[in-house]
Design an enzyme around this catalytic site. Structure first.
Site, PDB file in Angstrom:
ATOM      1  N   LYS A  53     -83.363  -2.797  23.586  1.00 59.24           N
ATOM      2  CA  LYS A  53     -82.588  -2.768  24.640  1.00 59.24           C
ATOM      3  C   LYS A  53     -82.594  -1.156  25.047  1.00 59.24           C
ATOM      4  O   LYS A  53     -82.864  -0.683  26.282  1.00 59.24           O
ATOM      5  CB  LYS A  53     -81.326  -2.893  24.456  1.00 59.24           C
ATOM      6  CG  LYS A  53     -81.034  -4.587  24.473  1.00 59.24           C
ATOM      7  CD  LYS A  53     -79.597  -5.034  24.059  1.00 59.24           C
ATOM      8  CE  LYS A  53     -79.802  -6.820  23.902  1.00 59.24           C
ATOM      9  NZ  LYS A  53     -78.505  -7.340  23.271  1.00 59.24           N
ATOM     10  N   GLN A  97     -73.200  -5.557  20.096  1.00 57.81           N
ATOM     11  CA  GLN A  97     -74.255  -6.527  19.842  1.00 57.81           C
ATOM     12  C   GLN A  97     -73.421  -7.736  18.979  1.00 57.81           C
ATOM     13  O   GLN A  97     -72.826  -7.328  18.020  1.00 57.81           O
ATOM     14  CB  GLN A  97     -75.459  -5.802  18.879  1.00 57.81           C
ATOM     15  CG  GLN A  97     -76.614  -6.676  18.577  1.00 57.81           C
ATOM     16  CD  GLN A  97     -77.453  -7.538  19.808  1.00 57.81           C
ATOM     17  OE1 GLN A  97     -77.548  -6.665  20.941  1.00 57.81           O
ATOM     18  NE2 GLN A  97     -77.867  -8.393  19.744  1.00 57.81           N
ATOM     19  N   ASP A 120     -72.287  -7.455  29.465  1.00 57.11           N
ATOM     20  CA  ASP A 120     -72.440  -8.703  29.013  1.00 57.11           C
ATOM     21  C   ASP A 120     -72.042  -9.768  29.632  1.00 57.11           C
ATOM     22  O   ASP A 120     -72.259 -10.868  29.424  1.00 57.11           O
ATOM     23  CB  ASP A 120     -71.976  -8.565  27.619  1.00 57.11           C
ATOM     24  CG  ASP A 120     -73.179  -8.250  26.553  1.00 57.11           C
ATOM     25  OD1 ASP A 120     -74.299  -8.575  26.904  1.00 57.11           O
ATOM     26  OD2 ASP A 120     -73.163  -7.728  25.424  1.00 57.11           O
TER      27      ASP A 120
END
Ligand code: GUN
Length: 299
Positions: A53, A97, A120
């Site tokens: 990422k 994460q 997200d």
């Protein structure tokens, strides 16, 4: 006849090029899009995702704020980090994460991220906006899958989509997006409580596997000509591989011979998730830039 390969790598490059152009335009306005990437612990797979990422952000001319916290970090300490990031005007998106260590409540963490920075789409407000089809971020993996289907003209309207897995990250949001009128699919969600799984999967025009079980979907579970979307990224021990493991999806590669469309692993859904994440960060930074311009005009 072999399947048409849904090349997520190729499409993701195209999306990332467009993201790069948008990032440059925002920079000209004095806003450099920045994503804070928070990783708690040192799970090797998570470390590798986070690295990918951050590299993608740098390639697109965006910034990342890399925050690595030890495994034993308390929930309170993590929430304090998130609160600081929420207040930081240089940070437009925040990604924690998943999974976080077991002593930390993931729901509490997801709910702590400011919705306007929730790239997200894990915050309950973001999920609510998505379900109600209100403006807001779309979840990266489901959105990436839909972009891929659209790119290859896989018909969703009237199709029966069968999703295996009811996770908050993939199964639930994917089902919700597929039933929107613009996709217009009929959706079945299968999960660990489903009896006679093959009975369902054999009916799928579009089969989406997000079960986290390596090579779980076999050809006899798939209808001839179906579009098969493999969301799995599993590390399987392999002493013949340099790293000691190989990566495989939830779908047995032999399914490609029976499918009409097929996503490879790697190179299918994975790169699309990252591309859509970058796209969400641009959206967040653009919204920030617009808000700042408005505030400047009225002060
Ligand atoms: N872990 C696996 N996939 C994801 C994702 O899309 N976002 C975050 N934050 N964690 C993940």
């Amino acid at each position: 006849m072999a399947a048409v390969i849904l090349d997520g790598k190729k499409l993701s490059i195209k999306i990332r090029e467009s993201v790069k152009t948008k990032a440059a335009l925002l920079k000209e306005k004095g806003v450099t899009p920045c994503l804070a990437v928070v990783l708690v612990g040192d799970d090797p797979a998570s470390l590798s995702y986070v690295k990918s990422k951050e590299k993608a952000l740098a390639d697109a001319g965006m910034e990342s704020l890399d925050i690595k916290l030890p495994q034993e970090t308390s929930e309170e300490a993590l929430l304090a980090v998130i609160e600081d990031l929420n207040k930081n005007d240089k940070v437009h998106g925040i990604l924690v994460q998943s999974p976080v260590p077991k002593h930390i409540n993931e729901e509490t963490v997801n709910s702590a991220v400011a919705p306007e920075k929730d790239v997200d789409c894990f915050h309950p407000v973001s999920v609510g906006n998505m379900v109600l089809e209100r403006p807001g971020f779309l979840p990266c993996t489901p959105h990436g899958i839909l972009m891929l289907l659209n790119e290859y003209n896989v018909k969703t309207s009237g199709a029966h989509a069968v999703i295996i897995g009811r996770s908050n990250i993939v199964g639930k949001p994917l089902a919700n997006l597929l039933i929107r009128r613009n996709y217009n699919a009929t959706v079945t969600i299968c999960h660990t409580g489903t009896e006679n799984l093959a009975k369902h999967t054999l009916q799928a025009d579009i089969l989406m596997a997000a079960a986290g079980k390596p090579c779980f979907i076999k050809p006899e579970m798939v209808k001839e000509g179906a579009a098969v979307i493999d969301v799995g990224i599993n590390r399987v021990p392999d002493i013949s591989a340099q790293k000691g493991y190989r990566v495989c999806g939830d779908v047995d590669p032999s399914v490609e011979q029976k499918a009409g469309y097929f996503t490879p692993v790697p190179g299918g859904v994975g790169p699309m998730t990252i591309a859509m994440l970058l796209s969400n960060v641009i959206e967040a930074a653009a919204a920030f830039a617009a808000k700042s311009a408005c505030t400047a005009a009225y002060t």
